[in-house]
Design a protein around this motif. Structure first.
Motif: not given
Length: 285
Positions: A189-199, A201-219
């Motif tokens: 999740a931290i690495y993803a923010d080095k490239n862009d600042r999408y959340p 819940a966004h179409t361009k959120g990307g795999s690092n947010r849709h998979y691992p960051k979202g999992s950490a947020v559900i935790d």
């Protein structure tokens, strides 16, 4: 010939061909259709709740069946108990395929995966299919049983599949494995923010947010509301939207409807906005 749903019949035709008839008993979205044809063999895995899943392998590689599909029956029982909703389809299968461009795909009732995961006992030590298997099985609820309304809500599929796979492997491999996995999610999740600042819940959120960051947020979400309320809400959310479409707001409102909890603040911080906290930590002896 393997496809979604239940095999009704195999009809022999006069021209020497055969017609395989599969049928679905519930509605599903069209992008989850599949068909696989090869010299397959399979083994049935029966869960305690009575669900039988067919685990396919290449007929000339029988040594792969047990290492590849270890814990398959257990994860079916565990997910049904954890989610409070029995497996929502008739039948389930796993099938290896060649030259697959992704790791696996959660087609309704019939997951396919790259045969680089089809492993013998030695390979299973380094690259087991267990986590991916649990991820795709979770999708039968999150993604297939309930499906995102549109792209910005894609995390409702992948974050949950990643989260519950992580929780299942926690049962199998222990607490240290779970903590190490969670650390990897946070780093992604931290690495993803080095490239862009999408959340998330966004179409361009990307795999690092849709998979691992979202999992950490559900935790974190489960920690915030408590285990009992979280599980009760998930069960209600799944049943209310069964075989239908969902949005992020539907998920957020499930906590209001089930437990009277307004989570606007949490979703604004962690789902609808990007970024993460920065801490300056000092230690004195």
């Amino acid at each position: 010939v393997i496809s979604k749903g239940t095999l009704k019949e195999v009809k022999k035709n006069n021209d020497g061909t055969a017609t395989w008839h599969y049928s679905m008993n519930k509605p599903m979205v069209p992008y989850l259709i599949m068909i696989a044809i090869d010299k397959f063999a399979h083994q049935d895995y029966k869960s305690k709740n009575g669900m039988v899943s067919k685990q396919y392998y290449y007929s000339d590689l029988p040594e792969t069946i047990l290492p590849t599909y270890q814990y398959s029956a257990e994860m079916m029982d565990w997910l049904s108990n954890e989610l409070g909703v029995l497996f929502p389809w008739k039948g389930y299968s796993n099938t290896p395929v060649q030259d697959f461009m992704y790791g696996a795909m959660e087609n309704t009732t019939a997951t396919i995966y790259g045969d680089f995961f089809l492993c013998d006992a030695r390979m299973a030590i380094d690259r087991p299919y267990v986590s991916v298997n649990a991820h795709e099985l979770t999708h039968q609820w999150f993604g297939d049983y309930i499906t995102e309304y549109s792209g910005p809500h894609h995390w409702l599929h992948e974050s949950f599949a990643t989260y519950y796979a992580k929780q299942f492997t926690r049962q199998v491999y222990g607490e240290d494995y779970y903590e190490w996995t969670k650390r990897g999610e946070q780093n992604s999740a931290i690495y993803a923010d080095k490239n862009d600042r999408y959340p998330i819940a966004h179409t361009k959120g990307g795999s690092n947010r849709h998979y691992p960051k979202g999992s950490a947020v559900i935790d974190m979400l489960r920690y915030v509301v408590g285990d009992s309320i979280y599980k009760k809400t998930i069960t209600s959310y799944l049943k209310k939207h069964a075989y239908g479409n969902v949005t992020t707001e539907d998920f957020k409102m499930a906590f209001m409807e089930t437990a009277g909890i307004n989570l606007d603040w949490f979703f604004n911080e962690w789902v609808y906005r990007s970024g993460f906290p920065h801490f300056d930590v000092r230690h004195e002896r």
